[in-house]
Design a protein around this motif. Structure first.
Motif, PDB file in Angstrom:
ATOM      1  N   GLN A   6       0.881  -1.166   0.000  1.00  0.00           N
ATOM      2  CA  GLN A   6       0.000   0.000   0.000  1.00  0.00           C
ATOM      3  C   GLN A   6       0.918   1.215   0.000  1.00  0.00           C
ATOM      4  O   GLN A   6       1.541   1.528   1.012  1.00  0.00           O
ATOM      5  CB  GLN A   6      -0.909  -0.033   1.229  1.00  0.00           C
ATOM      6  CG  GLN A   6      -1.877  -1.203   1.196  1.00  0.00           C
ATOM      7  CD  GLN A   6      -2.757  -1.275   2.433  1.00  0.00           C
ATOM      8  OE1 GLN A   6      -2.705  -2.247   3.181  1.00  0.00           O
ATOM      9  NE2 GLN A   6      -3.570  -0.257   2.637  1.00  0.00           N
ATOM     10  N   GLU A   8       0.624   4.371  -0.007  1.00  0.00           N
ATOM     11  CA  GLU A   8       0.313   5.601   0.724  1.00  0.00           C
ATOM     12  C   GLU A   8       0.028   5.291   2.191  1.00  0.00           C
ATOM     13  O   GLU A   8      -0.843   4.485   2.501  1.00  0.00           O
ATOM     14  CB  GLU A   8      -0.903   6.292   0.104  1.00  0.00           C
ATOM     15  CG  GLU A   8      -0.695   6.669  -1.359  1.00  0.00           C
ATOM     16  CD  GLU A   8      -2.008   6.866  -2.089  1.00  0.00           C
ATOM     17  OE1 GLU A   8      -2.108   7.832  -2.867  1.00  0.00           O
ATOM     18  OE2 GLU A   8      -2.928   6.042  -1.909  1.00  0.00           O
ATOM     19  N   ASP A   9       0.778   5.950   3.077  1.00  0.00           N
ATOM     20  CA  ASP A   9       0.496   5.775   4.506  1.00  0.00           C
ATOM     21  C   ASP A   9      -0.809   6.479   4.880  1.00  0.00           C
ATOM     22  O   ASP A   9      -1.510   6.040   5.785  1.00  0.00           O
ATOM     23  CB  ASP A   9       1.628   6.366   5.345  1.00  0.00           C
ATOM     24  CG  ASP A   9       2.894   5.552   5.238  1.00  0.00           C
ATOM     25  OD1 ASP A   9       3.978   6.109   5.476  1.00  0.00           O
ATOM     26  OD2 ASP A   9       2.801   4.350   4.921  1.00  0.00           O
ATOM     27  N   GLN A  10      -1.089   7.588   4.193  1.00  0.00           N
ATOM     28  CA  GLN A  10      -2.277   8.362   4.539  1.00  0.00           C
ATOM     29  C   GLN A  10      -2.906   8.932   3.268  1.00  0.00           C
ATOM     30  O   GLN A  10      -2.202   9.327   2.323  1.00  0.00           O
ATOM     31  CB  GLN A  10      -1.920   9.512   5.483  1.00  0.00           C
ATOM     32  CG  GLN A  10      -3.106  10.348   5.910  1.00  0.00           C
ATOM     33  CD  GLN A  10      -2.952  10.941   7.298  1.00  0.00           C
ATOM     34  OE1 GLN A  10      -1.883  10.924   7.881  1.00  0.00           O
ATOM     35  NE2 GLN A  10      -4.038  11.472   7.836  1.00  0.00           N
ATOM     36  N   CYS A  23      -3.527  -0.324  -3.747  1.00  0.00           N
ATOM     37  CA  CYS A  23      -2.919  -1.586  -3.343  1.00  0.00           C
ATOM     38  C   CYS A  23      -2.348  -2.258  -4.579  1.00  0.00           C
ATOM     39  O   CYS A  23      -3.029  -2.343  -5.609  1.00  0.00           O
ATOM     40  CB  CYS A  23      -3.958  -2.483  -2.692  1.00  0.00           C
ATOM     41  SG  CYS A  23      -3.382  -4.166  -2.302  1.00  0.00           S
ATOM     42  N   LEU A  88      -8.505   2.988   9.283  1.00  0.00           N
ATOM     43  CA  LEU A  88      -7.295   2.362   8.749  1.00  0.00           C
ATOM     44  C   LEU A  88      -7.720   1.237   7.817  1.00  0.00           C
ATOM     45  O   LEU A  88      -8.539   0.390   8.198  1.00  0.00           O
ATOM     46  CB  LEU A  88      -6.451   1.827   9.906  1.00  0.00           C
ATOM     47  CG  LEU A  88      -5.079   1.223   9.607  1.00  0.00           C
ATOM     48  CD1 LEU A  88      -4.173   2.229   8.920  1.00  0.00           C
ATOM     49  CD2 LEU A  88      -4.443   0.745  10.914  1.00  0.00           C
ATOM     50  N   GLN A 108       0.743  -2.745   4.719  1.00  0.00           N
ATOM     51  CA  GLN A 108       1.085  -1.987   5.920  1.00  0.00           C
ATOM     52  C   GLN A 108      -0.003  -1.064   6.391  1.00  0.00           C
ATOM     53  O   GLN A 108       0.085  -0.458   7.451  1.00  0.00           O
ATOM     54  CB  GLN A 108       2.389  -1.205   5.694  1.00  0.00           C
ATOM     55  CG  GLN A 108       2.285  -0.145   4.610  1.00  0.00           C
ATOM     56  CD  GLN A 108       2.689  -0.678   3.244  1.00  0.00           C
ATOM     57  OE1 GLN A 108       2.373  -1.804   2.867  1.00  0.00           O
ATOM     58  NE2 GLN A 108       3.399   0.155   2.481  1.00  0.00           N
ATOM     59  N   THR A 110      -3.303   1.851   5.197  1.00  0.00           N
ATOM     60  CA  THR A 110      -3.435   3.243   4.768  1.00  0.00           C
ATOM     61  C   THR A 110      -4.469   3.917   5.654  1.00  0.00           C
ATOM     62  O   THR A 110      -5.599   3.430   5.780  1.00  0.00           O
ATOM     63  CB  THR A 110      -3.892   3.335   3.298  1.00  0.00           C
ATOM     64  OG1 THR A 110      -2.911   2.731   2.464  1.00  0.00           O
ATOM     65  CG2 THR A 110      -4.103   4.792   2.890  1.00  0.00           C
ATOM     66  N   GLU A 111      -4.071   5.014   6.270  1.00  0.00           N
ATOM     67  CA  GLU A 111      -4.973   5.783   7.115  1.00  0.00           C
ATOM     68  C   GLU A 111      -5.772   6.736   6.229  1.00  0.00           C
ATOM     69  O   GLU A 111      -5.203   7.601   5.562  1.00  0.00           O
ATOM     70  CB  GLU A 111      -4.174   6.581   8.141  1.00  0.00           C
ATOM     71  CG  GLU A 111      -5.022   7.287   9.185  1.00  0.00           C
ATOM     72  CD  GLU A 111      -5.536   6.326  10.247  1.00  0.00           C
ATOM     73  OE1 GLU A 111      -4.761   5.467  10.703  1.00  0.00           O
ATOM     74  OE2 GLU A 111      -6.718   6.442  10.610  1.00  0.00           O
TER      75      GLU A 111
ATOM     76  N   SER B  40      -1.075   0.123  15.034  1.00  0.00           N
ATOM     77  CA  SER B  40      -1.558   0.402  13.683  1.00  0.00           C
ATOM     78  C   SER B  40      -0.693  -0.182  12.583  1.00  0.00           C
ATOM     79  O   SER B  40      -0.767   0.242  11.437  1.00  0.00           O
ATOM     80  CB  SER B  40      -1.725   1.909  13.476  1.00  0.00           C
ATOM     81  OG  SER B  40      -2.682   2.421  14.363  1.00  0.00           O
ATOM     82  N   GLN B  41       0.116  -1.155  12.924  1.00  0.00           N
ATOM     83  CA  GLN B  41       0.862  -1.887  11.897  1.00  0.00           C
ATOM     84  C   GLN B  41      -0.017  -2.994  11.331  1.00  0.00           C
ATOM     85  O   GLN B  41      -1.124  -3.243  11.796  1.00  0.00           O
ATOM     86  CB  GLN B  41       2.139  -2.479  12.492  1.00  0.00           C
ATOM     87  CG  GLN B  41       3.136  -1.455  12.988  1.00  0.00           C
ATOM     88  CD  GLN B  41       4.341  -2.122  13.637  1.00  0.00           C
ATOM     89  OE1 GLN B  41       4.610  -3.305  13.423  1.00  0.00           O
ATOM     90  NE2 GLN B  41       5.064  -1.361  14.421  1.00  0.00           N
TER      91      GLN B  41
END
Lengths: 116, 115
Positions: A6, A8-10, A23, A88, A108, A110-111, B40-41
């Motif tokens: 993924q 993008e973390d956010q 994804c 999330l 991992q 994405t928020e 949040s992992q």
């Protein structure tokens, strides 16, 4: 080995706008792909899955995902985001072999933040 | 409603003191999984039961054990919790291991704190 990424973390979206959570996957054999959502201090909730068939998969809460074999992607989409969609999001791929018990390998996360 | 239940929702234990987390399901699913999730992992699979067959992940520490006395219940035992074991522990079930039925249903999780 099976894996998903993924990138993008956010993701930040305004309410009412379309949203996409990305994804990409890497598998040996047929890909079996899933999306889950997790709200704070809660377990994961199943949204949708791709096993075979139509590339556009419709799921819970108005979400859908598009399977693209050539781009090895399975992006999650929603035409009009809600503030309550903020959470999330995890993409997952199934392990390839029976003796792995159908284990899921998660990205991992994405928020997603949807602002009014 | 059919569901996956985890007790307790919050567990505090002392360093080195054994602790047991509980999971029950009313779905009558064959497979039960235990995941560890830190801040949040991505959830990390510890082990799973397919019916009575126990399957341990290669990198799961020996400190973690599991029991499944019947179809409905599964327990996670941490023999000597360390500070690094503080995490959310998620129980999940699936009807079977084939792809068609592999959608997993998760419980709400137990948040473990180690003092």
């Amino acid at each position: 080995a099976q894996s998903v990424a993924q990138p993008e973390d956010q993701v930040n979206v305004a309410e009412g706008n379309p949203l996409t959570v990305k994804c990409t996957y890497s598998v040996s054999g047929n890909p079996y792909l899933f999306w889950y959502v997790q709200y704070p201090n809660r377990g994961l909730q199943f949204l949708l899955k791709y096993i075979t068939g139509d590339n556009l998969v419709k799921g819970s809460y108005g979400f859908e995902a598009e399977f693209n074999k050539s781009q090895t992607s399975f992006h999650l989409k929603k035409p009009s985001a809600l503030v309550s969609d903020s959470a999330l999001y995890f993409c997952a791929v199934r392990g390839p072999f029976y003796n792995q018990g159908g284990k899921l390998i998660f990205g991992q996360g994405t928020e997603l933040s949807v602002k009014p | 409603d059919a569901m996956v239940i985890q007790n307790p929702r919050y567990q505090v234990t002392q360093f080195g003191k054994p602790v047991t987390l509980s999971c029950s399901q009313t779905l009558n699913h064959n497979v039960m999984y235990w995941y560890q999730q830190k801040s949040s992992q991505a959830p990390k699979l510890l082990f799973h039961y397919y019916d009575k067959d126990f399957n341990n992940e290669a990198d799961t520490p020996d400190n973690f054990q599991s029991r499944r006395p019947n179809t409905s219940f599964c327990f996670l035992d941490i023999r000597s919790p360390g500070l690094g074991d503080a995490a959310m522990y998620l129980c999940a079930t699936s009807r079977d291991v084939t792809a068609q039925y592999n959608e997993q249903f998760f419980g709400p999780g137990t948040r473990l704190t180690v003092l």
